[in-house]
Write an enzyme that holds these catalytic residues in place. Structure first.
Site, PDB file in Angstrom:
ATOM      1  N   GLU A 115      52.420  27.305  59.305  1.00  0.00           N
ATOM      2  CA  GLU A 115      51.322  27.095  58.348  1.00  0.00           C
ATOM      3  C   GLU A 115      50.483  25.877  58.754  1.00  0.00           C
ATOM      4  O   GLU A 115      49.247  25.954  58.805  1.00  0.00           O
ATOM      5  CB  GLU A 115      51.919  26.875  56.946  1.00  0.00           C
ATOM      6  CG  GLU A 115      50.875  26.589  55.880  1.00  0.00           C
ATOM      7  CD  GLU A 115      51.486  26.309  54.512  1.00  0.00           C
ATOM      8  OE1 GLU A 115      52.666  26.661  54.274  1.00  0.00           O
ATOM      9  OE2 GLU A 115      50.777  25.714  53.677  1.00  0.00           O
ATOM     10  N   ASN A 116      51.147  24.783  59.086  1.00  0.00           N
ATOM     11  CA  ASN A 116      50.413  23.550  59.388  1.00  0.00           C
ATOM     12  C   ASN A 116      49.697  23.602  60.733  1.00  0.00           C
ATOM     13  O   ASN A 116      48.848  22.760  61.017  1.00  0.00           O
ATOM     14  CB  ASN A 116      51.372  22.347  59.343  1.00  0.00           C
ATOM     15  CG  ASN A 116      51.913  22.100  57.942  1.00  0.00           C
ATOM     16  OD1 ASN A 116      51.391  22.632  56.968  1.00  0.00           O
ATOM     17  ND2 ASN A 116      52.964  21.320  57.837  1.00  0.00           N
TER      18      ASN A 116
ATOM     19  N   SER B 126      48.857   0.867  65.288  1.00  0.00           N
ATOM     20  CA  SER B 126      49.042   1.634  64.055  1.00  0.00           C
ATOM     21  C   SER B 126      48.985   0.677  62.869  1.00  0.00           C
ATOM     22  O   SER B 126      49.511  -0.442  62.950  1.00  0.00           O
ATOM     23  CB  SER B 126      50.396   2.361  64.095  1.00  0.00           C
ATOM     24  OG  SER B 126      50.606   3.054  62.887  1.00  0.00           O
ATOM     25  N   ASN B 127      48.354   1.114  61.814  1.00  0.00           N
ATOM     26  CA  ASN B 127      48.214   0.322  60.586  1.00  0.00           C
ATOM     27  C   ASN B 127      47.398  -0.947  60.817  1.00  0.00           C
ATOM     28  O   ASN B 127      47.622  -1.958  60.154  1.00  0.00           O
ATOM     29  CB  ASN B 127      49.590  -0.019  59.998  1.00  0.00           C
ATOM     30  CG  ASN B 127      50.318   1.219  59.530  1.00  0.00           C
ATOM     31  OD1 ASN B 127      49.838   1.935  58.665  1.00  0.00           O
ATOM     32  ND2 ASN B 127      51.475   1.490  60.120  1.00  0.00           N
TER      33      ASN B 127
ATOM     34  N   PRO C 291      49.141  13.126  56.588  1.00  0.00           N
ATOM     35  CA  PRO C 291      47.839  13.805  56.457  1.00  0.00           C
ATOM     36  C   PRO C 291      47.778  14.793  55.299  1.00  0.00           C
ATOM     37  O   PRO C 291      46.680  15.167  54.884  1.00  0.00           O
ATOM     38  CB  PRO C 291      47.697  14.533  57.807  1.00  0.00           C
ATOM     39  CG  PRO C 291      49.098  14.787  58.248  1.00  0.00           C
ATOM     40  CD  PRO C 291      49.877  13.568  57.792  1.00  0.00           C
TER      41      PRO C 291
ATOM     42  N   TRP D 212      59.135  11.483  60.928  1.00  0.00           N
ATOM     43  CA  TRP D 212      59.791  10.493  60.069  1.00  0.00           C
ATOM     44  C   TRP D 212      60.710  11.220  59.070  1.00  0.00           C
ATOM     45  O   TRP D 212      60.289  12.208  58.457  1.00  0.00           O
ATOM     46  CB  TRP D 212      58.735   9.676  59.316  1.00  0.00           C
ATOM     47  CG  TRP D 212      59.345   8.740  58.336  1.00  0.00           C
ATOM     48  CD1 TRP D 212      60.046   7.621  58.623  1.00  0.00           C
ATOM     49  CD2 TRP D 212      59.327   8.863  56.903  1.00  0.00           C
ATOM     50  NE1 TRP D 212      60.466   7.025  57.457  1.00  0.00           N
ATOM     51  CE2 TRP D 212      60.047   7.755  56.397  1.00  0.00           C
ATOM     52  CE3 TRP D 212      58.767   9.784  56.007  1.00  0.00           C
ATOM     53  CZ2 TRP D 212      60.225   7.550  55.026  1.00  0.00           C
ATOM     54  CZ3 TRP D 212      58.940   9.580  54.652  1.00  0.00           C
ATOM     55  CH2 TRP D 212      59.661   8.480  54.170  1.00  0.00           C
TER      56      TRP D 212
ATOM     57  N   ASP E 262      55.365  13.110  67.322  1.00  0.00           N
ATOM     58  CA  ASP E 262      55.258  11.704  66.944  1.00  0.00           C
ATOM     59  C   ASP E 262      56.607  11.186  66.455  1.00  0.00           C
ATOM     60  O   ASP E 262      57.158  11.700  65.488  1.00  0.00           O
ATOM     61  CB  ASP E 262      54.218  11.545  65.818  1.00  0.00           C
ATOM     62  CG  ASP E 262      54.068  10.102  65.388  1.00  0.00           C
ATOM     63  OD1 ASP E 262      53.339   9.354  66.062  1.00  0.00           O
ATOM     64  OD2 ASP E 262      54.702   9.701  64.384  1.00  0.00           O
TER      65      ASP E 262
ATOM     66  N   HIS F 107      53.815  -0.473  65.749  1.00  0.00           N
ATOM     67  CA  HIS F 107      53.991   0.312  64.515  1.00  0.00           C
ATOM     68  C   HIS F 107      53.211  -0.264  63.314  1.00  0.00           C
ATOM     69  O   HIS F 107      52.577   0.483  62.573  1.00  0.00           O
ATOM     70  CB  HIS F 107      55.488   0.402  64.193  1.00  0.00           C
ATOM     71  CG  HIS F 107      55.861   1.576  63.376  1.00  0.00           C
ATOM     72  ND1 HIS F 107      57.027   2.268  63.536  1.00  0.00           N
ATOM     73  CD2 HIS F 107      55.214   2.217  62.369  1.00  0.00           C
ATOM     74  CE1 HIS F 107      57.085   3.259  62.675  1.00  0.00           C
ATOM     75  NE2 HIS F 107      55.996   3.259  61.944  1.00  0.00           N
TER      76      HIS F 107
ATOM     77  N   ARG G  55      56.868  26.309  57.497  1.00  0.00           N
ATOM     78  CA  ARG G  55      55.693  25.449  57.314  1.00  0.00           C
ATOM     79  C   ARG G  55      55.139  24.940  58.638  1.00  0.00           C
ATOM     80  O   ARG G  55      53.990  24.484  58.694  1.00  0.00           O
ATOM     81  CB  ARG G  55      56.049  24.272  56.401  1.00  0.00           C
ATOM     82  CG  ARG G  55      56.065  24.677  54.944  1.00  0.00           C
ATOM     83  CD  ARG G  55      56.352  23.492  54.082  1.00  0.00           C
ATOM     84  NE  ARG G  55      56.137  23.800  52.680  1.00  0.00           N
ATOM     85  CZ  ARG G  55      56.577  23.031  51.690  1.00  0.00           C
ATOM     86  NH1 ARG G  55      57.242  21.925  51.962  1.00  0.00           N
ATOM     87  NH2 ARG G  55      56.345  23.371  50.449  1.00  0.00           N
TER      88      ARG G  55
HETATM   89  N1  NAP Z   1      52.549   4.803  61.691  1.00  0.00           N
HETATM   90  C1  NAP Z   1      53.112   4.727  60.505  1.00  0.00           C
HETATM   91  O1  NAP Z   1      53.309   3.639  59.937  1.00  0.00           O
HETATM   92  C2  NAP Z   1      53.515   5.993  59.811  1.00  0.00           C
HETATM   93  C3  NAP Z   1      53.804   5.976  58.426  1.00  0.00           C
HETATM   94  C4  NAP Z   1      54.145   7.176  57.819  1.00  0.00           C
HETATM   95  C5  NAP Z   1      54.207   8.350  58.562  1.00  0.00           C
HETATM   96  N2  NAP Z   1      53.957   8.337  59.909  1.00  0.00           N
HETATM   97  C6  NAP Z   1      54.037   9.563  60.751  1.00  0.00           C
HETATM   98  O2  NAP Z   1      53.261  10.576  60.149  1.00  0.00           O
HETATM   99  C7  NAP Z   1      54.069  11.718  59.907  1.00  0.00           C
HETATM  100  C8  NAP Z   1      53.577  12.493  58.710  1.00  0.00           C
HETATM  101  O3  NAP Z   1      53.526  11.693  57.553  1.00  0.00           O
HETATM  102  P1  NAP Z   1      54.574  11.832  56.343  1.00  0.00           P
HETATM  103  O4  NAP Z   1      55.830  12.374  56.871  1.00  0.00           O
HETATM  104  O5  NAP Z   1      54.573  10.516  55.670  1.00  0.00           O
HETATM  105  O6  NAP Z   1      53.845  12.821  55.318  1.00  0.00           O
HETATM  106  P2  NAP Z   1      53.105  14.255  55.367  1.00  0.00           P
HETATM  107  O7  NAP Z   1      53.194  14.860  56.705  1.00  0.00           O
HETATM  108  O8  NAP Z   1      51.763  14.071  54.747  1.00  0.00           O
HETATM  109  O9  NAP Z   1      53.944  15.080  54.321  1.00  0.00           O
HETATM  110  C9  NAP Z   1      55.255  15.469  54.544  1.00  0.00           C
HETATM  111  C10 NAP Z   1      55.780  16.108  53.261  1.00  0.00           C
HETATM  112  O10 NAP Z   1      54.986  17.238  52.922  1.00  0.00           O
HETATM  113  C11 NAP Z   1      55.782  18.426  52.850  1.00  0.00           C
HETATM  114  N3  NAP Z   1      55.036  19.494  53.511  1.00  0.00           N
HETATM  115  C12 NAP Z   1      54.898  19.731  54.842  1.00  0.00           C
HETATM  116  N4  NAP Z   1      54.091  20.771  55.065  1.00  0.00           N
HETATM  117  C13 NAP Z   1      53.696  21.234  53.859  1.00  0.00           C
HETATM  118  C14 NAP Z   1      52.867  22.299  53.438  1.00  0.00           C
HETATM  119  N5  NAP Z   1      52.276  23.113  54.316  1.00  0.00           N
HETATM  120  N6  NAP Z   1      52.683  22.482  52.101  1.00  0.00           N
HETATM  121  C15 NAP Z   1      53.267  21.651  51.206  1.00  0.00           C
HETATM  122  N7  NAP Z   1      54.075  20.624  51.537  1.00  0.00           N
HETATM  123  C16 NAP Z   1      54.286  20.413  52.862  1.00  0.00           C
HETATM  124  C17 NAP Z   1      57.079  18.091  53.561  1.00  0.00           C
HETATM  125  O11 NAP Z   1      58.171  18.745  52.917  1.00  0.00           O
HETATM  126  P3  NAP Z   1      59.091  19.819  53.716  1.00  0.00           P
HETATM  127  O12 NAP Z   1      59.830  19.028  54.755  1.00  0.00           O
HETATM  128  O13 NAP Z   1      59.970  20.334  52.622  1.00  0.00           O
HETATM  129  O14 NAP Z   1      58.164  20.830  54.283  1.00  0.00           O
HETATM  130  C18 NAP Z   1      57.198  16.585  53.368  1.00  0.00           C
HETATM  131  O15 NAP Z   1      57.824  16.292  52.130  1.00  0.00           O
HETATM  132  C19 NAP Z   1      55.470  11.108  59.747  1.00  0.00           C
HETATM  133  O16 NAP Z   1      56.483  12.084  59.813  1.00  0.00           O
HETATM  134  C20 NAP Z   1      55.462  10.116  60.867  1.00  0.00           C
HETATM  135  O17 NAP Z   1      55.658  10.778  62.115  1.00  0.00           O
HETATM  136  C21 NAP Z   1      53.590   7.171  60.535  1.00  0.00           C
END
Ligand code: NAP
Length: 286
Positions: free
Chosen positions: A247-248, A147-148, A197, A31, A54, A117, A244
């Site tokens: 790292e992840n 989802s959700n 996550p 996303w 994803d 979604h 990262r």
């Molecule tokens: N089904 C749904 O309704 C739904 C809703 C939301 C999300 N999603 C899916 O879930 C995925 C992940 O969720 P998300 O994107 O909301 O949030 P997330 O993965 O929890 O967090 C992403 C954020 O954390 C930073 N980050 C990544 N790795 C890091 C690390 N090791 N240390 C510190 N910061 C870090 C990233 O910045 P940088 O880019 O600067 O690293 C970005 O700003 C989405 O991309 C999408 O594919 C699905």
């Protein structure tokens, strides 16, 4: 990469089995990743060992996800590709059209997983589930899921589905208690896929996660992801930074103790969401 290498890589990526699907425990969330940057991150992730990507029609990046997949040189069958239908396309004919459009953008004959979604209260779930099961029987998608979905909606979806549902993708991280949804998924042998996550980066400054991380020589984000995968929960962290990505993904070489799991679980509350549920009333669903 030779055939032997592909087998080794697959074995190196732990996965969960759920209703016939084998879902790699770590996937790349996409996303907000767009254009060439998206394709590059997807390519790099796959080269580093990720085997699960994803995306969603709503992310407007399926084309680039497909490009990254092809550029990586990793065999298509070694990668689990998940996408999602947006709720405005939940009427049966629209759902089938949306699934075909996603495949065309990804340039794939089928995806591994297609998710609804977000629930859409304006279209009967019976009709949407019928259409979702149909795209599976047509061979457009290998597996289907949701989802959700809340506990009540999970139960309704399972009752209506004529094909197995393999997962519910929900917001899940140490600050959010989703124990009821997790229990409902497990009762139906569905995997739980944790989105956001690492709480959109907010785990970074947390004292407990930081302290546990120092004890294992890991970052707070790695402890957070480990906390989830150690419970059999699939994680799909997103990053736009190549460093990262590693790292992840480096979360399979340490184990959290029972006490550490308990301490981290205590950070969670029912009010700990970081993602806005205002979507559920979005006019885009009309
Ligand atoms: N089904 C749904 O309704 C739904 C809703 C939301 C999300 N999603 C899916 O879930 C995925 C992940 O969720 P998300 O994107 O909301 O949030 P997330 O993965 O929890 O967090 C992403 C954020 O954390 C930073 N980050 C990544 N790795 C890091 C690390 N090791 N240390 C510190 N910061 C870090 C990233 O910045 P940088 O880019 O600067 O690293 C970005 O700003 C989405 O991309 C999408 O594919 C699905």
């Amino acid at each position: 990469m030779g055939a032997g290498d592909a087998v080794t890589q697959r074995l190196m990526t732990p996965a969960v089995e759920a209703n016939g699907a084998r879902i790699p425990l770590v996937g790349l969330g996409t996303w907000g990743l767009r254009g060439r940057a998206c394709a590059r991150v997807v390519e790099q992730a796959l080269r580093l060992g990720y085997r699960h990507i994803d995306t969603a029609e709503m992310y407007d990046n399926e084309r680039e996800v497909g490009e990254g997949l092809r550029a990586s040189g990793v065999r298509r069958d070694d990668v689990f590709v998940a996408t999602k239908v947006w709720p405005s396309h939940f009427a049966p004919r629209e759902l089938e059209r949306a699934a075909k459009d996603s495949l065309a953008r990804l340039r794939l004959p089928e995806v591994d997983l297609l998710l609804l979604h977000w629930p859409n209260p304006k279209i009967p779930l019976s009709e949407t589930m019928g259409a979702l099961c149909k795209v599976k029987s047509m061979g457009l998608v290998r597996h289907i899921g949701i989802s959700n979905f809340t506990v009540a909606l999970i139960e309704e979806a399972v009752r209506l589905a004529t094909e197995p549902l393999v997962c519910n993708q929900v917001e899940l991280h140490p600050f959010l208690d989703q124990s009821k949804v997790i229990a409902a998924c497990r009762a139906d042998r569905m995997a739980v896929v944790a989105y956001s996550p690492i709480a959109r980066g907010r785990v970074k400054g947390n004292a407990v996660l930081g302290r546990v991380g120092r004890a294992h020589n890991k970052s707070a984000a790695q402890v957070c992801l480990r906390f989830l995968v150690q419970q059999g929960i699939v994680v799909i962290p997103r990053t736009s930074r190549v460093e990262r990505l590693s790292e992840n993904f480096a979360i399979f070489d340490f184990v959290l103790s029972e006490d550490e799991i308990t301490e981290i679980a205590a950070l969670g509350s029912r009010e700990g969401r970081v993602v806005d549920w205002a979507y559920s009333g979005s006019p885009k669903w009309d």
